[in-house]
Write an enzyme that holds these catalytic residues in place. Structure first.
Site, PDB file in Angstrom:
ATOM      1  N   LYS A  60      -0.804  -9.573   3.349  1.00  0.00           N
ATOM      2  CA  LYS A  60      -0.060  -9.030   4.491  1.00  0.00           C
ATOM      3  C   LYS A  60      -0.964  -8.131   5.309  1.00  0.00           C
ATOM      4  CE  LYS A  60       3.408  -6.022   3.908  1.00  0.00           C
ATOM      5  NZ  LYS A  60       2.934  -4.809   4.652  1.00  0.00           N
ATOM      6  N   ASP A 109       0.833  -1.206   0.000  1.00  0.00           N
ATOM      7  CA  ASP A 109       0.000   0.000   0.000  1.00  0.00           C
ATOM      8  C   ASP A 109       0.867   1.255   0.000  1.00  0.00           C
ATOM      9  OD1 ASP A 109       0.860  -0.118   2.629  1.00  0.00           O
ATOM     10  OD2 ASP A 109      -1.143  -0.172   3.514  1.00  0.00           O
ATOM     11  N   SER A 110       2.184   1.065   0.009  1.00  0.00           N
ATOM     12  CA  SER A 110       3.121   2.158  -0.241  1.00  0.00           C
ATOM     13  C   SER A 110       2.854   2.816  -1.587  1.00  0.00           C
ATOM     14  CB  SER A 110       4.561   1.642  -0.198  1.00  0.00           C
ATOM     15  OG  SER A 110       4.709   0.491  -1.032  1.00  0.00           O
ATOM     16  N   GLU A 163      -1.154  -5.550   8.755  1.00  0.00           N
ATOM     17  CA  GLU A 163      -0.443  -4.769   9.767  1.00  0.00           C
ATOM     18  C   GLU A 163      -1.168  -4.858  11.102  1.00  0.00           C
ATOM     19  OE1 GLU A 163       0.337  -0.726   8.801  1.00  0.00           O
ATOM     20  OE2 GLU A 163       1.115  -1.167   6.805  1.00  0.00           O
ATOM     21  N   ASP A 206      -0.778  -6.252   0.165  1.00  0.00           N
ATOM     22  CA  ASP A 206      -1.196  -5.627   1.419  1.00  0.00           C
ATOM     23  C   ASP A 206      -2.717  -5.535   1.527  1.00  0.00           C
ATOM     24  OD1 ASP A 206       1.124  -5.104   2.828  1.00  0.00           O
ATOM     25  OD2 ASP A 206       1.424  -3.127   1.929  1.00  0.00           O
ATOM     26  N   GLU A 256       9.422  -4.211  10.436  1.00  0.00           N
ATOM     27  CA  GLU A 256       9.823  -2.930   9.865  1.00  0.00           C
ATOM     28  C   GLU A 256      10.348  -2.002  10.943  1.00  0.00           C
ATOM     29  OE1 GLU A 256       8.176   0.750   7.059  1.00  0.00           O
ATOM     30  OE2 GLU A 256       6.930  -1.039   7.375  1.00  0.00           O
TER      31      GLU A 256
END
Length: 264
Positions: free
Chosen positions: A112, A45-46, A114, A84, A181
């Protein structure tokens, strides 16, 4: 190279061979990266920041992730594809199941998430339904407004113990991978030793099983002209972008990246 699977990454961890990961957002770069030997492509999602120009990843939608996952799938040459789950898709189990289904059907092999230990139930249910999960711990950009910015996580002993406990709990819940991270190298090394699943690091030192970078960063591309401490620009000395990708893979495999100057 033969298709990379989770079994491949587990064998690499067991043998002590490092593996290389990069973000990819379209078919062309997915083709170039996977052809250069990158084992895992992350549709991160960067993309909200490096492609869409947002200040954070928060505006990225499931539709955005689905679109870019389909594009990466078309260009991929055998790498493992991880996508993501964007902001708020893990707020409820139903949302997580729906978004994960869409990304898997778009071409992802792994999703993925978070968060922290509270993700255990979601990970368990997704895994039970055939959706492999990577748990993202440490600095979680979707929580930037809670953490007060992009800061290294786990410097204090209490927080470090919590991260270790979360990693072990999420492996037990069924997580297939962990991504750490911006955590101190010593903590990342301890977590990597403490779990049996592969651990990927971005700004987490040299001792994780795999290394991740945002593609634009490792090509030296930035709108600000500044790169984070844990980033190395692989373009200098290379004749073209495919060669930079190959140099990155070689540096990861040889244990030359990350070096001491990239650690916290």
């Amino acid at each position: 190279m033969p298709d990379i699977t989770l079994t491949t990454l587990n064998k690499l961890k067991q043998s002590g061979e490092k593996f290389a990961c990069l973000t990819a957002y379209d078919a062309l770069f997915a083709h170039l990266q996977s052809s250069a030997g990158v084992e895992l492509l992350l549709i991160g999602d960067s993309l909200g920041m490096v492609l869409q120009g947002h200040d954070t990843t928060l505006p990225v939608t499931v539709e955005d992730m689905e679109y870019h996952t389909r594009a990466v799938k078309r260009g991929n040459q055998g790498a493992l594809i991880m996508s993501d789950l964007p902001f708020m898709t893990c707020a409820t189990l139903e949302r997580a199941l729906d978004a994960s289904t869409r990304l898997m059907q778009a071409g992802a092999h792994v999703v993925k998430l978070e968060g922290a230990g509270w993700l255990a139930e979601t990970i368990s249910v997704l895994t039970r339904n055939g959706i492999p999960v990577c748990a993202h711990l440490g600095l979680t950009p979707q929580s930037v407004n809670v953490t007060g910015g992009y800061k290294v996580q786990g410097r204090e002993e209490t927080q470090a113990r919590e991260l270790l406990a979360d990693a072990i709990a999420l492996e037990q819940a069924g997580a297939a991978l962990l991504l750490l991270e911006c955590v101190p190298s010593s903590l990342a090394a301890e977590i990597t030793r403490s779990v049996s699943i592969p651990v990927i690091g971005i700004g987490a030192g040299p001792d994780t099983d795999g290394q991740m970078l945002v593609m634009h960063d490792m090509l030296g591309l930035s709108t600000t002209g500044r790169l984070a401490r844990f980033v190395r620009n692989f373009m200098p000395g290379q004749p073209d972008i495919p060669s930079a990708f190959k140099a990155y893979v070689a540096a990861v495999k040889a244990g030359e990246f990350p070096a001491a100057e990239h650690e916290f």
